[in-house]
Scaffold this motif. Sequence first.
Motif, PDB file in Angstrom:
ATOM      1  N   ARG A 262      48.018  34.087  43.703  1.00 38.59           N
ATOM      2  CA  ARG A 262      46.795  33.955  42.923  1.00 38.59           C
ATOM      3  C   ARG A 262      47.134  34.119  41.447  1.00 38.59           C
ATOM      4  O   ARG A 262      47.470  35.199  41.001  1.00 38.59           O
ATOM      5  CB  ARG A 262      45.793  35.012  43.384  1.00 38.59           C
ATOM      6  CG  ARG A 262      44.485  34.926  42.661  1.00 38.59           C
ATOM      7  CD  ARG A 262      43.318  35.245  43.563  1.00 38.59           C
ATOM      8  NE  ARG A 262      43.083  34.182  44.526  1.00 38.59           N
ATOM      9  CZ  ARG A 262      42.008  34.124  45.305  1.00 38.59           C
ATOM     10  NH1 ARG A 262      41.088  35.061  45.242  1.00 38.59           N
ATOM     11  NH2 ARG A 262      41.853  33.131  46.153  1.00 38.59           N
TER      12      ARG A 262
ATOM     13  N   THR B 213      39.401  30.206  39.021  1.00 40.16           N
ATOM     14  CA  THR B 213      40.364  30.791  39.946  1.00 40.16           C
ATOM     15  C   THR B 213      41.421  29.747  40.224  1.00 40.16           C
ATOM     16  O   THR B 213      41.094  28.575  40.409  1.00 40.16           O
ATOM     17  CB  THR B 213      39.663  31.178  41.264  1.00 40.16           C
ATOM     18  OG1 THR B 213      38.666  32.154  40.970  1.00 40.16           O
ATOM     19  CG2 THR B 213      40.648  31.747  42.274  1.00 40.16           C
TER      20      THR B 213
ATOM     21  N   HIS C 125      47.571  40.087  35.380  1.00 43.16           N
ATOM     22  CA  HIS C 125      47.606  39.676  36.786  1.00 43.16           C
ATOM     23  C   HIS C 125      46.496  38.696  37.117  1.00 43.16           C
ATOM     24  O   HIS C 125      45.846  38.803  38.145  1.00 43.16           O
ATOM     25  CB  HIS C 125      47.522  40.890  37.706  1.00 43.16           C
ATOM     26  CG  HIS C 125      48.720  41.796  37.568  1.00 43.16           C
ATOM     27  ND1 HIS C 125      49.985  41.377  37.885  1.00 43.16           N
ATOM     28  CD2 HIS C 125      48.827  43.058  37.115  1.00 43.16           C
ATOM     29  CE1 HIS C 125      50.840  42.357  37.650  1.00 43.16           C
ATOM     30  NE2 HIS C 125      50.168  43.390  37.173  1.00 43.16           N
ATOM     31  N   GLY C 126      46.234  37.772  36.213  1.00 46.20           N
ATOM     32  CA  GLY C 126      45.259  36.735  36.494  1.00 46.20           C
ATOM     33  C   GLY C 126      43.816  37.144  36.307  1.00 46.20           C
ATOM     34  O   GLY C 126      42.912  36.341  36.520  1.00 46.20           O
ATOM     35  N   GLU C 127      43.600  38.398  35.909  1.00 45.43           N
ATOM     36  CA  GLU C 127      42.218  38.823  35.714  1.00 45.43           C
ATOM     37  C   GLU C 127      41.963  39.110  34.250  1.00 45.43           C
ATOM     38  O   GLU C 127      42.832  39.598  33.537  1.00 45.43           O
ATOM     39  CB  GLU C 127      41.935  40.092  36.528  1.00 45.43           C
ATOM     40  CG  GLU C 127      41.790  39.830  37.997  1.00 45.43           C
ATOM     41  CD  GLU C 127      41.466  41.109  38.746  1.00 45.43           C
ATOM     42  OE1 GLU C 127      40.444  41.726  38.421  1.00 45.43           O
ATOM     43  OE2 GLU C 127      42.266  41.482  39.612  1.00 45.43           O
TER      44      GLU C 127
ATOM     45  N   ASN D 163      45.124  29.160  42.486  1.00 46.66           N
ATOM     46  CA  ASN D 163      46.183  29.642  43.373  1.00 46.66           C
ATOM     47  C   ASN D 163      47.351  28.678  43.343  1.00 46.66           C
ATOM     48  O   ASN D 163      47.150  27.462  43.329  1.00 46.66           O
ATOM     49  CB  ASN D 163      45.694  29.699  44.824  1.00 46.66           C
ATOM     50  CG  ASN D 163      44.420  30.483  44.951  1.00 46.66           C
ATOM     51  OD1 ASN D 163      44.277  31.547  44.355  1.00 46.66           O
ATOM     52  ND2 ASN D 163      43.456  29.944  45.703  1.00 46.66           N
TER      53      ASN D 163
ATOM     54  N   GLU E 256      42.060  34.755  38.632  1.00 45.69           N
ATOM     55  CA  GLU E 256      41.044  35.273  39.550  1.00 45.69           C
ATOM     56  C   GLU E 256      39.724  35.441  38.808  1.00 45.69           C
ATOM     57  O   GLU E 256      39.589  36.327  37.968  1.00 45.69           O
ATOM     58  CB  GLU E 256      41.537  36.626  40.101  1.00 45.69           C
ATOM     59  CG  GLU E 256      40.519  37.400  40.888  1.00 45.69           C
ATOM     60  CD  GLU E 256      40.374  36.863  42.301  1.00 45.69           C
ATOM     61  OE1 GLU E 256      41.409  36.720  42.973  1.00 45.69           O
ATOM     62  OE2 GLU E 256      39.237  36.586  42.709  1.00 45.69           O
ATOM     63  N   GLN E 257      38.788  34.545  39.083  1.00 48.30           N
ATOM     64  CA  GLN E 257      37.428  34.708  38.553  1.00 48.30           C
ATOM     65  C   GLN E 257      37.404  34.988  37.050  1.00 48.30           C
ATOM     66  O   GLN E 257      36.770  35.934  36.598  1.00 48.30           O
ATOM     67  CB  GLN E 257      36.720  35.863  39.294  1.00 48.30           C
ATOM     68  CG  GLN E 257      36.382  35.573  40.734  1.00 48.30           C
ATOM     69  CD  GLN E 257      35.263  34.542  40.859  1.00 48.30           C
ATOM     70  OE1 GLN E 257      34.425  34.403  39.969  1.00 48.30           O
ATOM     71  NE2 GLN E 257      35.242  33.798  41.945  1.00 48.30           N
TER      72      GLN E 257
END
Lengths: 355, 256
Positions: free
Chosen positions: B19, B12, B228-230, B14, B22-23
């Motif tokens: 963010r 993760t 989106h970061g996932e 930021n 994310e995970q």
Amino acid sequence: MSRGWGLVLFAVAALAFGLLVRGPYYLNIAVFICIHGLVALGLGLLMGGAGQISLGHAGFYGLGAYASAILTTRWGVNPWLAMGLGALATGLVAALVGMPTLRLRGHYLAMGTLGLGAIIQIVFNQADQITEGPSGITAIPYLSIAGLPLSTDHRFFFLVWPLLLGAMLLGGNLLDSRLGRALRALGENEGAAAAAGVDVPRAKLAVFVLSAVFASVAGSLYAHYLTYVSPSPFGFAFSIQLLVMVILGGEKSLWGPLVGAGVLTVLHQVLAGAAHQFPFFDGLETVAYGVILVLFLIFRPQGLAAPLRKPVSTSPPGPFPGAEREPVPQASSPAAEIAALPSDGSEPAAPGVKP
Amino acid sequence: MISPLLRVVGLTHNFGGLRALEQVTFSVPEGAVFGLIGPNGAGKTTLFNCVTGVFPPSRGDIWLAEVPLTGLPPHAVAALGISRTSQNLRPWRDMTVLENVLVGCHLLGSCGLLGSALRLPACRREERRLRELALQCLERVHLADHAHDLVGELPLGGQRMVELTRALAANPRLLMLDEPAAGLHTRETQDLGDLIASLREQGLTVFLIEHDMSLVMSVCDRVAVLDHGELIAEGTPREVQADRRVLEAYLGGAAE
């Protein structure tokens, strides 16, 4: 190698100058060009090599001078040993200032050294029990070689130019080495250098300490040449002069700082002479340095002694990976996998998802 | 099951309140070509930067084989065997082609300040050895004739190749490429694909970010998709291509 020949040429010129010129006025200027050249060379390695600026190099120069002065006059230390001890101490001071500031990206070193330079000069002025305050330390012994004191301009000149030559040799070797390439690489792009495995803070610290040591040795030479030191030559103004020397001569070239030292040292003499005759010239020197600095930064940022272009490869302008426009024979070997060949007017790629 | 060379667990990151990752959890199998795709701003380069130590992740862990990378500075990550190229980490334009590759060989040498300045015999030997190695690398990519040209004078494709050669010179265990095909012509892109395939045959693990889908589909064994970061999908190129969420991410939810 061209650098090798340059150094030979320098040696021949210095030797001829030393043998032919007898007037102390010119020898004095030549000695100062060499001393300033030594400091500027170190600063040039830092600026051109690592892309860092020091605004306190006059302080390191002063530390060397005062170390020599104090150790020899108070404790009767041998001048050569004093020079070495001064260099060691200055290197330590530089390391202490460099360690925290060089971990950060940007010009924190400039700020750190600006402060350090100011502190050093204040100490020279205020710690009068050791430094004799503003009046300075007198009767510093001459350096001597095999019992011969280097007490004349002539003799001293024959000490400083070979020393400067040696320092240039060291600097040149360094720039062409693994560490030198790492420095040039990080000066251009720190992130890329780190990604290639360069320990950026450590490499910057190494060249910063080296450049402080060069300044210190030059300071010791100053002290033993004039046999007198006082705080005034080691202030901020001289740090700026050094900066002007490096920028004027060209920080990317090994010769640049020496050329800059030559021009500025002579200019200083000329302007000082002018100020002597025409009092309104007084203070003009600082203005002149400012003007030179600005003009060079605008019109010739690479300096007077811009690095000679490396010889472009003598190979024919043959097939080139990725050469645009030029039609190039197609590679047929399987090895052509990498020597990718340039556009041959083929159709655009199959449409892919192009976000 | 092939053992993973690179493992990313619960990563993760930021930027202030933003963010970026994310995970994210995935692993790159040893010897594979692993692609990372996703729309602009999905966090791909951020992920590369976390792995290579440019900035430490806010949370999560990264391992190279059994060695934890989390929190190591970039040069230490490089020393463990990860080489990378990037769109922004350009080659050094004021240095020659050979010098660029020699910087890539940095980790294969050990000479420091004094040894270099004094040209001690050990350092001269090391320098000769590195030079030979660098020239060999350049010969392999047919750039030896340009060894003494300034990189800044090369066309883009040539510069890209120098950068790649520089990254390979260190003999990495894992090669990370950030959009290696950006700005290349069709033909150059094809050659790049062939090169990546041949590196894989030599056993090198490659982890690449790429926008050129035809390249990704042709060279990658596995592909992960960030949005989106996932991590929204991971699998073979074919699986990923058919994944509904992937289509939605790329086409803005209008996929049918």
